[in-house]
Design a protein around this motif. Structure first.
Motif: not given
Length: 158
Positions: A15-20, A23
């Motif tokens: 999820p963190k990489i997907s959000e990055l 963005s």
């Protein structure tokens, strides 16, 4: 990048990489879209280009002052973004032959500047900026459709 991020978010992968990725992809798309719209627009040929550059400069200085927590940062942001909106509205009113894209650009400028100001001053939640991005992508799609339509008409008349 945007598509990879959305796919990763949908599938629940990192999820963190997907959000990055989402963005970064939306920011790159925003910069590319601003360049394309500005390149084909008439604002750079109008009388208001240098006052608009001045308003952007005041806004940039106000943003730096806001980061540093210096006094009068909010006032500079209000002056810069407010004058940008007023100048863009004046250019819009004086423009002859307004089309649908011109109205969408005006709406985007107002939502982007006023929304960003309200978020920076903590009057509205950050999620309101999704409206700015939605209007932006509608503007880009409308621009692409108009460009394809004009190329089709130009090629058809030859």
């Amino acid at each position: 990048m945007y598509t990879l991020g959305m796919a990763g978010a949908y599938l629940g992968i990192a999820p963190k990489i997907s959000e990055l990725f989402v963005s970064i992809g939306s920011r790159l798309g925003l910069l590319l879209g601003i360049y394309v719209v500005a390149k084909h627009g008439t604002t750079f040929e109008s009388w208001a280009i240098w006052p608009l550059v001045g308003a952007i400069g005041i806004t940039a200085i106000g943003a730096l002052w806001k980061i540093m927590h210096w006094p009068f940062a909010n006032q500079m942001l209000i002056a810069g973004l407010g004058s940008f909106c007023a100048l863009y509205l004046a250019v819009f009113i004086l423009k002859k032959g307004k089309g649908r894209l011109d109205f969408i650009k005006l709406l985007w400028v107002f939502v982007a500047t006023i929304g960003s100001l309200m978020v920076i001053m903590h009057y509205l939640p950050r999620e309101i900026l999704y409206l700015r991005e939605a209007i932006f992508w509608i503007m880009i799609l409308d621009f692409v459709m108009l460009d394809r339509k004009s190329n089709f008409v130009a090629n058809d008349s030859v």
